[in-house]
Design an enzyme around this catalytic site. Structure first.
Site, PDB file in Angstrom:
ATOM      1  N   GLU A 175     -47.814  -7.120  10.167  1.00  0.00           N
ATOM      2  CA  GLU A 175     -48.287  -8.503  10.263  1.00  0.00           C
ATOM      3  C   GLU A 175     -49.667  -8.567  10.919  1.00  0.00           C
ATOM      4  O   GLU A 175     -50.505  -9.392  10.545  1.00  0.00           O
ATOM      5  CB  GLU A 175     -47.319  -9.353  11.100  1.00  0.00           C
ATOM      6  CG  GLU A 175     -45.956  -9.569  10.489  1.00  0.00           C
ATOM      7  CD  GLU A 175     -44.957  -8.469  10.873  1.00  0.00           C
ATOM      8  OE1 GLU A 175     -45.374  -7.327  11.138  1.00  0.00           O
ATOM      9  OE2 GLU A 175     -43.749  -8.760  10.874  1.00  0.00           O
ATOM     10  N   LEU A 176     -49.880  -7.675  11.902  1.00  0.00           N
ATOM     11  CA  LEU A 176     -51.166  -7.721  12.611  1.00  0.00           C
ATOM     12  C   LEU A 176     -52.312  -7.299  11.694  1.00  0.00           C
ATOM     13  O   LEU A 176     -53.410  -7.864  11.736  1.00  0.00           O
ATOM     14  CB  LEU A 176     -51.104  -6.817  13.851  1.00  0.00           C
ATOM     15  CG  LEU A 176     -52.255  -6.969  14.838  1.00  0.00           C
ATOM     16  CD1 LEU A 176     -52.350  -8.399  15.356  1.00  0.00           C
ATOM     17  CD2 LEU A 176     -52.084  -6.019  16.023  1.00  0.00           C
ATOM     18  N   ASP A 208     -59.658  19.920   2.203  1.00  0.00           N
ATOM     19  CA  ASP A 208     -60.051  19.130   3.373  1.00  0.00           C
ATOM     20  C   ASP A 208     -59.292  19.560   4.617  1.00  0.00           C
ATOM     21  O   ASP A 208     -58.065  19.686   4.584  1.00  0.00           O
ATOM     22  CB  ASP A 208     -59.723  17.650   3.139  1.00  0.00           C
ATOM     23  CG  ASP A 208     -60.656  17.000   2.123  1.00  0.00           C
ATOM     24  OD1 ASP A 208     -61.858  17.294   2.169  1.00  0.00           O
ATOM     25  OD2 ASP A 208     -60.172  16.191   1.311  1.00  0.00           O
ATOM     26  N   CYS A 242     -64.190  15.810   9.565  1.00  0.00           N
ATOM     27  CA  CYS A 242     -64.849  14.692  10.233  1.00  0.00           C
ATOM     28  C   CYS A 242     -64.283  14.623  11.661  1.00  0.00           C
ATOM     29  O   CYS A 242     -63.379  15.371  11.992  1.00  0.00           O
ATOM     30  CB  CYS A 242     -64.659  13.396   9.472  1.00  0.00           C
ATOM     31  SG  CYS A 242     -63.094  13.231   8.639  1.00  0.00           S
ATOM     32  N   HIS A 300     -68.504   4.581   7.729  1.00  0.00           N
ATOM     33  CA  HIS A 300     -67.756   3.513   8.408  1.00  0.00           C
ATOM     34  C   HIS A 300     -68.559   2.228   8.477  1.00  0.00           C
ATOM     35  O   HIS A 300     -68.037   1.177   8.794  1.00  0.00           O
ATOM     36  CB  HIS A 300     -67.367   3.954   9.826  1.00  0.00           C
ATOM     37  CG  HIS A 300     -66.391   5.087   9.815  1.00  0.00           C
ATOM     38  ND1 HIS A 300     -66.778   6.385  10.051  1.00  0.00           N
ATOM     39  CD2 HIS A 300     -65.063   5.123   9.552  1.00  0.00           C
ATOM     40  CE1 HIS A 300     -65.722   7.164   9.952  1.00  0.00           C
ATOM     41  NE2 HIS A 300     -64.670   6.435   9.651  1.00  0.00           N
TER      42      HIS A 300
HETATM   43  N1  LIG Z   1     -61.260  13.845   0.482  1.00  0.00           N
HETATM   44  C1  LIG Z   1     -60.981  12.854   1.505  1.00  0.00           C
HETATM   45  C2  LIG Z   1     -61.369  13.344   2.865  1.00  0.00           C
HETATM   46  C3  LIG Z   1     -61.263  12.320   3.954  1.00  0.00           C
HETATM   47  S1  LIG Z   1     -61.334  13.009   5.536  1.00  0.00           S
HETATM   48  C4  LIG Z   1     -61.718  11.579   1.171  1.00  0.00           C
HETATM   49  O1  LIG Z   1     -62.753  11.686   0.533  1.00  0.00           O
HETATM   50  O2  LIG Z   1     -61.273  10.505   1.520  1.00  0.00           O
HETATM   51 ZN   LIG Z   2     -63.477  12.860   6.379  1.00  0.00          ZN
END
Ligand SMILES: N[C@@H](CCS)C(=O)O
Ligand SMILES: [Zn+2]
Ligand SMILES: CN1c2c(nc(N)[nH]c2=O)NC[C@@H]1CNc1ccc(C(=O)N[C@@H](CCC(=O)N[C@@H](CCC(=O)N[C@@H](CCC(=O)O)C(=O)O)C(=O)O)C(=O)O)cc1
Length: 766
Positions: free
Chosen positions: A17-18, A610, A654, A705
């Site tokens: 809900e949040l 990844d 990341c 982001h």
């Molecule tokens: N292959 C993924 C890695 C995210 S850390 C992406 O592109 O979303």
């Molecule tokens: Zn990433």
């Protein structure tokens, strides 16, 4: 009586809900009043759950519209100047939109500004907003939300304990900003003054206990930080409330004496991760202090073995009597909300599990078992528990001899590429024909509402498998077309068909189970649904090959296969606790190796594996790092090493600070690594330069982001900085991370600029 409490509860809501309320507010589809009403409703329900379960105190202060570390920054008035909140700070109330701008760069009101950095909270997949610290920074009480929430709970008739991130851990998690370097401990006195003011106000409200989360104690603390801990808690003595210092995610280690001697009213220990420390602490605890034992696992979803726990902690209970409190090991933020909703799991499997709501019952029952005040409902839970534990232990669903046999047959050569990097690179250059500064992306393209709606319709039976596949193929074709038009060099299929990079694979591998509603907050409104890794892992059928083969069929450019690596598959799942994590990780690695082989056989010339969670998997204590790194690196290599020299293996990370683990990153021996660097101004590359990292690197040139469009000049300048550190022929040009959370309207011009930047770099360095 043995007290029972929790360190915190998930705030997202059983139905997220949040998430829905905050996203509607950000979009302008709901007003502030309705967002606040959802917050109140969730708090009310969660306190009610705690009360109904029979906990002695309900916890207030664990609610946040975005993040609990950000909440403390607001409480302390630690709002960076770029958010222009001077008037709000003077008024003593930072506006909610200011908080949202700190968290995400923009909000319905106020000017956009660069968001605060976000990173992982200790070894979890939860992200907090990094406090920004400045030399000579002033602190002042700048939010009354906490007090309002206390009154709210009291008005609902609850006995309240307040939970806050402690002053040392808040500083520990912060980062110094500004031109000249300074010691952030110089800010401690200012921070403590505000904490003392907070405690005084809480005392006035009649709050007896305040829990201060200090998981920094689970890490190696430099000497001056140990001294600061002592000084801080001496300073906070006598502030009108009883302080419970909570350590979790690990043992106290060489901070044990420090923690036991702090002049506070109580200590919380993580007795799941460090049961061996409990006896020493009990021996040394002064007689006026309480000990909160975190015995119910707050980081995993397995049902607690209540009978075993009762036997294990009987001695502590008889020695401490009423001074013993029982709790989960850490906040329940890290587990899903309620198992009751998982009606699609079979009854036997469900009986093995406990989510946050069920962990409340476990906590209360265990407290009553230890206090010898057993009620009929405790007897019933204990009986169900004994049965479930036996069923899990003996289940034929868990052990598959052929998986063990395959692992046992592995030799050193299985985690070794045929030739060293330099030889491979030559073959790959010939096979792939890429230019200098090749451009690529990290894998995902926007997960649009239409894609998610198609998946939802498919899962609900409203869209046939054929139609769903056709829809996803259309998305892939569009992504390929766009990449060709943009002039990218190494293409990706875009991951349209994936709900999540871990859950997607978990759904297809044997040994994993998945939930329908098992959401856990990852950051802000974003959630993940970690799969449950319960048994021996194997791959019954190829998982990605058809999508990749199709994507490659649409283009002459190389198409990268895209897999989630073994360590990340482990780290972002709820993992079985009946064998070492290293063994489970090797099992996953073998399943992925099968997929890598099949991708290569299907004509895929580059495969990305990844590993964004490699670093967060590091144990909190350095002494344990090497053992982890050894098996983590071996698992990656095992998954990647079956391919020929000409097949290029990529990896991506990341949220990583690479300095400490650069040798292990080199040992992965990936041909190319793409990493998040843009926010650090390429400084992260120093580690690669200083180590003489031998293989190719794609330092992220823009922050995915942020919705802001990255400028060509900016990216060129960043790459020039990269070129000062890494030789040109080893550099790639790519964003920081995947683009799934962005819109196409943002992605298309951003990638066009990125390709432009690469062209400019080629022109300059031809
Ligand atoms: N292959 C993924 C890695 C995210 S850390 C992406 O592109 O979303
Ligand atoms: Zn990433
Ligand atoms: C790279 N990151 C990841 C981490 N951990 C993972 N397990 N996966 C990651 O990718 N950790 C570190 C970072 C964290 N980053 C992110 C980024 C984005 C999200 C995110 O967008 N989460 C989504 C949920 C994603 C998902 O599973 N989607 C499913 C289900 C979609 C859904 O909500 N369906 C609704 C119905 C549709 C509707 O009405 O909206 C439903 O089922 O009720 C899918 O695509 O099918 C989020 O929305 O929070 C997370 C971490």
């Amino acid at each position: 009586m043995t007290f029972s409490h929790i360190l915190g509860y998930p705030r997202i809501g059983a139905d997220r809900e949040l998430k829905r309320a905050t996203e509607a507010y950000w979009k302008g589809d709901a007003d502030r009043a309705s967002l606040e009403a959802t917050g109140r409703e969730l708090r009310k329900r969660h306190w009610q759950d705690q009360r109904e379960a029979g906990l002695d105190l309900v916890t207030v202060g664990d609610f946040a519209f975005y993040d609990q570390v950000l909440n403390v920054s607001l409480l302390l008035g630690a709002v960076p100047a770029r958010f222009a909140a001077k008037a709000e700070l003077e008024r003593g109330e930072v506006d909610l939109d200011t908080a949202f701008r700190m968290a995400r760069g923009r909000a319905p009101s106020g000017e956009p500004a660069a968001a605060c950095e976000m990173t992982k909270y200790f070894d979890t997949n939860y992200h907090y907003l990094v406090p920004e610290l400045h030399q000579g920074q002033d602190f002042r009480l700048a939010s009354t939300r906490l007090f309002d929430e206390v009154v709210e709970a009291q008005q609902q008739g609850h006995a309240v304990k307040v939970a806050l991130v402690g002053p040392l851990t808040w500083l520990w998690l912060g980062k110094e900003r500004g031109e000249s370097s300074f010691d952030r401990l110089a800010l401690l006195d200012g921070v403590l003054a505000v904490y003392a003011e907070v405690f005084a106000r809480l005392a006035k409200l009649g709050v007896e206990w305040v829990q201060l989360d200090e998981p920094a104690l689970a890490q190696d603390l430099p000497g001056d930080w140990k001294v600061a801990f002592e000084r801080a808690y001496h300073h906070l003595q006598g502030s009108g409330v009883k302080l419970l210092v909570a350590n979790y995610f690990g043992g106290l280690g060489d901070n044990l004496t420090l923690a036991v001697n702090l002049p506070v009213a109580g200590l919380h220990l993580d007795a799941v991760r460090a049961p061996q420390e409990v006896e020493t602490v009990v021996d040394r605890l002064l007689p006026h202090k309480v000990l909160s034992l975190g015995v119910i696992d707050g980081r995993n979803i397995w049902r607690a073995d209540l009978a075993a726990l009762r036997d294990q902690w009987t001695n502590a209970a008889s020695r401490l009597g009423e001074r013993l409190w029982i709790a989960p090991s850490c906040s329940l933020l890290h587990v899903p909300v309620d198992l009751e909703r998982e009606t699609e799991l079979d009854a036997e499997f469900r009986s093995w599990l406990a989510f946050a709501r069920q962990k409340l019952d476990e906590t209360v029952t265990l407290a009553r078992l230890l206090a010898g005040r057993v009620r009929p409902e405790d007897e019933a839970l204990l009986a169900a528990c004994v049965q479930a534990i036996a069923s899990r232990r003996e289940s034929p669903r868990i052990h598959r001899p052929e998986v063990g046999a395959r692992l046992a047959a592995l030799g050193e050569a299985d985690s070794q590429r045929p030739s060293p990097y330099l030889q491979r690179a030559e073959q790959q250059r010939r096979a792939l024909g890429l230019p200098l500064f090749p451009t690529t992306t990290i894998g995902s393209f926007p997960q649009t509402a239409e894609i998610r709606a198609a998946r939802r319709d498919h899962k609900a039976g409203r869209l046939s498998a054929d139609d769903y596949h056709t829809r996803m193929r259309e998305e892939i074709a569009q992504a390929v077309r766009l990449q060709e038009e943009l002039g990218l060099d190494m293409l990706v299929h875009g991951e349209a068909e994936r709900n999540d990079m871990v859950e997607y694979f978990g759904e297809q591998l044997d040994g994993y189970a998945f939930t329908r509603f098992g959401w856990v907050q990852s950051y802000g409104s974003r959630c993940v649904k970690p799969p449950i890794l319960f048994g021996d892992v194997s791959r019954p059928a190829p998982m990605t090959v058809e999508w990749s083969r199709y994507a490659q069929s649409l283009t002459g450019a190389p198409m990268m296969g895209m897999l989630t690596g073994p360590v990340t598959m482990l780290q972002w799942a709820f993992v079985r606790d009946d064998q070492p994590r290293a063994t489970t990780c090797r099992q996953i690695a073998l399943a992925l190796r099968d997929e890598v082989c099949d991708l290569e056989a299907a004509g895929i010339r580059a495969i990305q594996i990844d590993e964004p969670a490699l670093r967060e998997g590091l144990p909190l204590r350095k002494a344990e790092w090497q053992e982890y790194l050894d098996w983590a690196v071996e698992a990656f290599r095992l998954s990647a090493s079956c391919v020929a020299d000409a097949t290029q293996i990529h990896t991506h990370m990341c949220y990583s600070e690479f300095n400490d683990i650069i040798a292990s990153i080199a040992e992965l021996d990936a041909d190319v690594i793409t990493i998040e660097t843009s926010r650090s101004d390429m400084e992260l590359l120093d580690a690669f330069r200083d180590f003489d990292y031998p293989n190719e690197i794609g330092p992220g040139v823009y922050d995915i982001h942020s919705p802001n469009l990255p400028e060509v000049d900016w990216m060129v300048a960043l790459m020039e900085k990269a070129a000062e550190r890494i030789s040109l022929e080893r550099l790639w040009v790519n964003p920081d991370c995947g683009l799934k959370t962005r819109q196409w309207e943002e992605v298309t011009p951003a990638l066009a600029n990125m390709v432009q930047a690469a062209k400019e770099l080629r022109r300059r360095h031809a």
